[in-house]
Design an enzyme around this catalytic site. Structure first.
Site, PDB file in Angstrom:
ATOM      1  N   ASP A  54       0.788  -1.233   0.000  1.00 18.54           N
ATOM      2  CA  ASP A  54       0.000   0.000   0.000  1.00 18.54           C
ATOM      3  C   ASP A  54       0.823   1.288   0.000  1.00 18.54           C
ATOM      4  O   ASP A  54       1.947   1.322   0.491  1.00 18.54           O
ATOM      5  CB  ASP A  54      -0.901   0.039   1.241  1.00 18.54           C
ATOM      6  N   HIS A 201       3.474  -2.028   3.310  1.00 24.69           N
ATOM      7  CA  HIS A 201       3.535  -0.689   2.729  1.00 24.69           C
ATOM      8  C   HIS A 201       4.880  -0.468   2.040  1.00 24.69           C
ATOM      9  O   HIS A 201       5.917  -0.921   2.531  1.00 24.69           O
ATOM     10  CB  HIS A 201       3.357   0.391   3.807  1.00 24.69           C
TER      11      HIS A 201
END
Length: 233
Positions: A54, A201
């Site tokens: 992400d 992430h």
């Protein structure tokens, strides 16, 4: 949002619809509507796991993540913000060229989107879809992940109408908080029984710990007999 809380939230708004694969799952396909329920399952079956990345792309961290995924022969889903995609179109194209899938993660990563108007939600979702598609050279995102899990019935319906399956997660690695590589790896091992979709992430700060955790987690998952797939659509 913790994994247990998120899973409960996802179940409460999922409407009980059965996840299904769609013929429009091919990246770059048309905007055929997909299921509005929040996906967690893997298309790789009961021993499948989904690696999701992400907040990028980021010029420092995304190439390192891509190198690791290539080294281990793993395909992942990259949930990109519109602003990052627009700023780094070369990286979006690199992600697509490597066979990974794109996910709309809104324009600006507003975790309070669910408290905003439908017009605001629409702009965040549709503008990001356009920005990512333009950056990729025409390949559309095929999932939508609300920032922080801030889905609404409206946002799920809108995304699904554009061929983007709402995407949840089961394992929140907390890598965003930089708890240490060992802690990230331990969270994956502990929480994987919750379900197959793992959240990492590649932007939003120093992601050294994420890269090192992936270096350990990817071979470990293979050793445990897991197959890597994409979230169901």
């Amino acid at each position: 949002v913790g994994a247990s809380v998120w899973t409960a939230q996802a179940d409460s708004v999922g409407g009980g619809a059965t996840p299904r694969a769609s013929a429009s799952a091919t990246p770059g396909g048309g905007a055929e509507p997909v299921d509005i329920s929040i996906a967690h399952a893997s298309d790789a079956g009961p021993r499948g796991v989904n690696i999701t990345i992400d907040d990028g792309p980021d010029p420092n961290w995304t190439p390192q993540v891509l190198d690791l995924l290539k080294e281990h022969g793993v395909k992942a889903t990259f949930c990109m913000t519109g602003l990052q995609a627009q700023a780094h179109p070369d990286l979006v194209k690199d992600v697509v060229a490597a066979g990974h899938r794109l996910c709309d993660h809104s324009v600006s990563h507003d975790t309070a989107m669910d408290k905003k108007s439908e017009a605001y939600q629409s702009k965040e979702i549709l503008d990001a879809e356009r920005m990512i598609t333009e950056a990729s050279g025409g390949v559309r995102p095929v999932y939508y992940r609300a920032p922080g899990g801030a889905f609404t019935p409206y946002s799920r319906k809108l995304a699904a109408s554009r061929g983007m399956r709402p995407l949840g997660w089961n394992v929140d690695t907390k890598d965003f908080e930089r708890p240490g590589t060992d802690a990230i790896v331990a969270t994956v091992r502990r929480e994987l029984p919750n379900g197959p979709t793992i959240l990492f992430h590649d932007a939003g700060g120093d992601r050294t710990q994420t890269v090192e955790a992936l270096r350990q987690v990817l071979p470990w998952l293979k050793e445990q007999g897991y197959d890597f797939g994409f979230p169901v659509r």
